[in-house]
Design a protein around this motif. Sequence first.
Motif, PDB file in Angstrom:
ATOM      1  N   THR A  32       0.842  -1.199   0.000  1.00 38.89           N
ATOM      2  CA  THR A  32       0.000   0.000   0.000  1.00 38.89           C
ATOM      3  C   THR A  32       0.881   1.255   0.000  1.00 38.89           C
ATOM      4  OG1 THR A  32      -0.079   0.237   2.408  1.00 38.89           O
ATOM      5  CG2 THR A  32      -1.670  -1.280   1.402  1.00 38.89           C
ATOM      6  N   THR A  33       0.234   2.409  -0.052  1.00 39.44           N
ATOM      7  CA  THR A  33       0.986   3.658  -0.043  1.00 39.44           C
ATOM      8  C   THR A  33       1.622   3.946   1.314  1.00 39.44           C
ATOM      9  OG1 THR A  33      -1.041   4.908   0.442  1.00 39.44           O
ATOM     10  CG2 THR A  33      -0.396   4.685  -1.881  1.00 39.44           C
ATOM     11  N   LEU A  34       1.338   3.156   2.320  1.00 37.08           N
ATOM     12  CA  LEU A  34       2.063   3.279   3.582  1.00 37.08           C
ATOM     13  C   LEU A  34       3.561   3.065   3.376  1.00 37.08           C
ATOM     14  CD1 LEU A  34      -0.104   1.401   6.251  1.00 37.08           C
ATOM     15  CD2 LEU A  34       0.351   3.852   6.147  1.00 37.08           C
ATOM     16  N   ASP A  35       3.909   2.286   2.357  1.00 38.80           N
ATOM     17  CA  ASP A  35       5.312   1.975   2.107  1.00 38.80           C
ATOM     18  C   ASP A  35       6.100   3.177   1.585  1.00 38.80           C
ATOM     19  OD1 ASP A  35       4.465  -0.523   2.801  1.00 38.80           O
ATOM     20  OD2 ASP A  35       4.860  -1.468   0.863  1.00 38.80           O
ATOM     21  N   ALA A  36       5.412   4.241   1.218  1.00 41.30           N
ATOM     22  CA  ALA A  36       6.102   5.414   0.666  1.00 41.30           C
ATOM     23  C   ALA A  36       7.088   6.019   1.652  1.00 41.30           C
ATOM     24  CB  ALA A  36       5.086   6.468   0.234  1.00 41.30           C
ATOM     25  N   GLY A  37       6.883   5.799   2.932  1.00 39.11           N
ATOM     26  CA  GLY A  37       7.793   6.322   3.939  1.00 39.11           C
ATOM     27  C   GLY A  37       9.029   5.483   4.152  1.00 39.11           C
ATOM     28  N   GLY A  38       9.128   4.358   3.448  1.00 39.72           N
ATOM     29  CA  GLY A  38      10.316   3.525   3.546  1.00 39.72           C
ATOM     30  C   GLY A  38      10.135   2.225   4.285  1.00 39.72           C
TER      31      GLY A  38
END
Length: 321
Positions: A32-38
């Motif tokens: 998900t876009t939660l992964d955008a933070g690394g």
Amino acid sequence: MGERVVPSVEEIRHAAEHLDPVFAGSPLLSGTTLDAGGARAVLKVETLNPIRSFKGRGAVTWMREVGSTAGGVVCASAGNFGQGLAYAARAAGTSCRVFVGASANPAKVESIRALGAEVEVGGPDYDSAIASARQFASASGLSFVQDGRDPWIAAGAATMALEVTEAGTLPDVALVPVGNSALILGVAQWLRHRNPEVQVVGVCAENAAAPALSWRAGRVVTTASATTVADGIAVREPFPESVAAMLDHVDDMVLVSEEQLRSATRWLAADVGLLVEPAGAAGVAALQADPDRYGGRTVLIPLCGGHLPPDALDWSEEWSR
């Protein structure tokens, strides 16, 4: 019940082997876009069962191992455990009475009744309902079960962590909502068994900070109130046994604000297509609030309940893209 609240690894395995299939095998979501933070966020979805909550895991386990021969069972609940116990009691053919606070989510209360249990208002909030439930059970000779104060309840909750590792995911971090602590203690016990280096982080609402304050102080700390949109973790007086156990099983406790809880709930609806109650979204809120802390690590987040507050749709117009 005794003072032991942490299940053994063998009890967790036993609970998983005998778990009611309607609660077993809940989905895992990642990418998900939660992964955008690394971080690599892995979401364990516990909202797609008959009570829309993980609480059924512990309730049916307790009923099978402890309560199945009782003439009737009594509990106090913020809503989700009451649904789980009502479901378990109906399956076992025994009666169930659930004491709730006057502030309990009406949808959860109606669900408890629909599952065949009797509901009593035991005071203004969950903590006061506990005292009423205990008094009623003692006077009537029925079995009283207190969520978070029996290792079989935590063993049932821990089966979700067992499913995660059996699916091939060994988290580096687990962000776990904390109310009465059955979930975090069960999850911590299993994850530490599989990966001793895992970091287990509890998440509380700022407006219901008693579990976090207690963990930091090393003793029970109560608060005057626990008024939060995250009603499922609205605890103002933690159990002494749970506080003592968390000192050995929890690495850190973090607080999230009311707006962070609402934002996480909105994000789950908009980006993942799931209606998750604020208490169940607390782990997402913690990751969104401090993404740099978890960069480069696999983060397990249980989405542990799906009953939205009555006014949830009024929070924002941003429910869809």
